[in-house]
Each structure stands twice: as C-alpha cells, then as structure tokens.
Motif scaffolding. Sequence first.
Motif, PDB file in Angstrom:
ATOM      1  N   SER A 125      41.005  33.696  43.352  1.00 29.31           N
ATOM      2  CA  SER A 125      39.790  34.539  42.966  1.00 29.31           C
ATOM      3  C   SER A 125      39.092  34.202  41.762  1.00 29.31           C
ATOM      4  O   SER A 125      37.739  33.904  41.777  1.00 29.31           O
ATOM      5  CB  SER A 125      40.155  35.975  43.239  1.00 29.31           C
ATOM      6  OG  SER A 125      40.754  36.440  42.032  1.00 29.31           O
ATOM      7  N   GLU A 126      39.709  33.994  40.667  1.00 28.23           N
ATOM      8  CA  GLU A 126      39.197  33.478  39.498  1.00 28.23           C
ATOM      9  C   GLU A 126      38.421  32.172  39.750  1.00 28.23           C
ATOM     10  O   GLU A 126      37.386  31.860  39.009  1.00 28.23           O
ATOM     11  CB  GLU A 126      40.383  33.350  38.400  1.00 28.23           C
ATOM     12  CG  GLU A 126      40.822  34.644  37.959  1.00 28.23           C
ATOM     13  CD  GLU A 126      42.072  35.233  38.784  1.00 28.23           C
ATOM     14  OE1 GLU A 126      42.668  35.757  38.221  1.00 28.23           O
ATOM     15  OE2 GLU A 126      42.213  34.549  39.803  1.00 28.23           O
ATOM     16  N   ASP A 181      35.168  32.624  41.798  1.00 29.89           N
ATOM     17  CA  ASP A 181      34.430  33.384  40.889  1.00 29.89           C
ATOM     18  C   ASP A 181      33.623  32.226  39.896  1.00 29.89           C
ATOM     19  O   ASP A 181      32.502  32.194  39.750  1.00 29.89           O
ATOM     20  CB  ASP A 181      34.814  34.513  40.270  1.00 29.89           C
ATOM     21  CG  ASP A 181      35.394  35.717  41.093  1.00 29.89           C
ATOM     22  OD1 ASP A 181      34.721  35.435  42.335  1.00 29.89           O
ATOM     23  OD2 ASP A 181      35.823  36.541  40.732  1.00 29.89           O
TER      24      ASP A 181
END
Length: 297
Positions: free
Chosen positions: A3-4, A7
């Motif tokens: 997810s990081e 993003d």
Amino acid sequence: MLSEALDGLNIRPDGMYVDVTFGGGGHSRAILERLGESGKLYAFDQDEDAKVESEKVKDERMTFINENFRYLKSFLRLHGVRKVDGILADLGVSSHQFDVAERGFSTRFDGALDLRMDRRGEVTAADLVNNLDENELGRLLKLYGELPNARQMAKAIVRARGEKTIATTSDLKAAVSHHLPRGMENKYLAMLFQALRIEVNGELEALKEMLQQACEVLVPGGRLVVISYHSLEDRLVKNFIKSGNFEGEVEKDFYGNVLSPMKAVSRGAIQASDAELQVNNRARSARLRVAERKNEI
C-alpha cells in the motif's frame, strides 16, 4: 509494503507505469487494479521464472520485458515509450527465488551455489569462491557483505577449496562454520551470501544505471518508488534522490537551488508497519523511499 508503494506512485488511471522488478507479480497486479482502460504498465524482470509468472497475468494493458532493469530506457524505447508517469523498484531477492533450493539463494536449503538472477549469466557464486584469490575474496566479502571477519572467512574458504571444490550451499556453510559467531550464525551467513549475490549479478551497478535512466524517462512530477533491503542499496538511492549523484555531494546553482533532478517526497525512509511485520518477517529490513521528478529547467 504494497500500500505504501502504491500510494507513493500516486497512480493516475490513464497513466503509464513501470514495475522494474516483476518477481511474482504482486506489485504489477496491484498497479493494474488502479489503472483504467487506457492505462499502461511495463514490467521488467531478468529471471526466467518471473517470465513464466507474467504469463498468468491476462491483461493487455501490461507488457512484460524479460531483461535486467539496467536496460530500462533502451527497452522502453524499443516499445515506443519515451516518458512514463511512475517507476517502482522492489530490490533484492524475490520470495520465489528464496524458496527454490537449486537457485542457491537461501541458506536454509542445500543446493547448487548459483545465485544468478538471470541464469543466462556465465558466472556463478561457485565460480567466485573457487577461483578468486584470497585477497580479492576478502575484499568482496567486506565491501558487499560488510562482514567484520571477511578476511578470516576468505582464508577459510580458500583452505576448504584446497581439499575439494565448493559446489553447494552446504559446502560453503561448512567451510566458514568456525567463523560464525554463536547466536549470529544466520546473520553472518546472510551477509556472506549477500556479498556473493551482489557480485554475481552486478546489482549495485545495475541499480545506479536504472536510477540515472529513471530521471530521463520520468515526466516532470513523475514518481520513483524504491524498496531496498540492505544499507548498500539504500545509501545509493538516498544519495541519488538528495544530490543526483551516488556520493551524496550536493551542488547548488547561483540561487542556492540544489542541482538534483529528483526531490524527496517521503521524509526519510518508510519502514514496514508492525502489522505487516507480523505476517511478513522479511519486511523488517525494507526501506522505502519516494521521489518526484523535478520540472524541466
């Protein structure tokens, strides 16, 4: 750190992105989920097993390129691409490579002392440990493995190969067994294998070349996301984002502006969350950095 990473890429549905380390395809599949019909993904990986895995991704928006990411710019141009909106690099060894004994990447299994990410390459780890002289081997283990006792390990390897060829991971582990501090055996073995793997695959030079080319192919405002797993990689990435060179030497123009093509988006390196560490122990050493291509001058 999926997810990081996503993003950090700041994905636009109609954008064009590159995953330079396809591996098992986890990141590529996640990027495709965020792309619209007109979006495009180019995925690189030099590993033949990754090519097989890529064939399971039935998506016309993705093009797989079975090459080392050091050829990023050339192969994008071969496909008619000059500029992209984001580049993702998840460095190091894939889980699949670790889990296949005959590749020799893991200290857990007995297998051929290979360590080639691209099995088309000619030099294996066995070639190094059996042919380098003691000084060269010691320098290699110190430089790329950061082993405190690199010289002693090199001497032990040379002594062992004098008795029989070091052909397997078990042979190598046996050769250095008396130089593994109690309670730190796995750590020292990991450092040893890391040193050999970096040399066999030319990993640091390939990383430098990819980072330099990333600046050339990213559009202004385009994102670069890099996940590193050891200090040698992370230092290169950090310095390059900061200064545009790999020594970290900042140069400024007449007005005091830093002469670097990139600017950091993340404040320092992002580390895995406690929740991720509970399910993915390998992430404990991961360091994620996000940078953005500055506007052209």
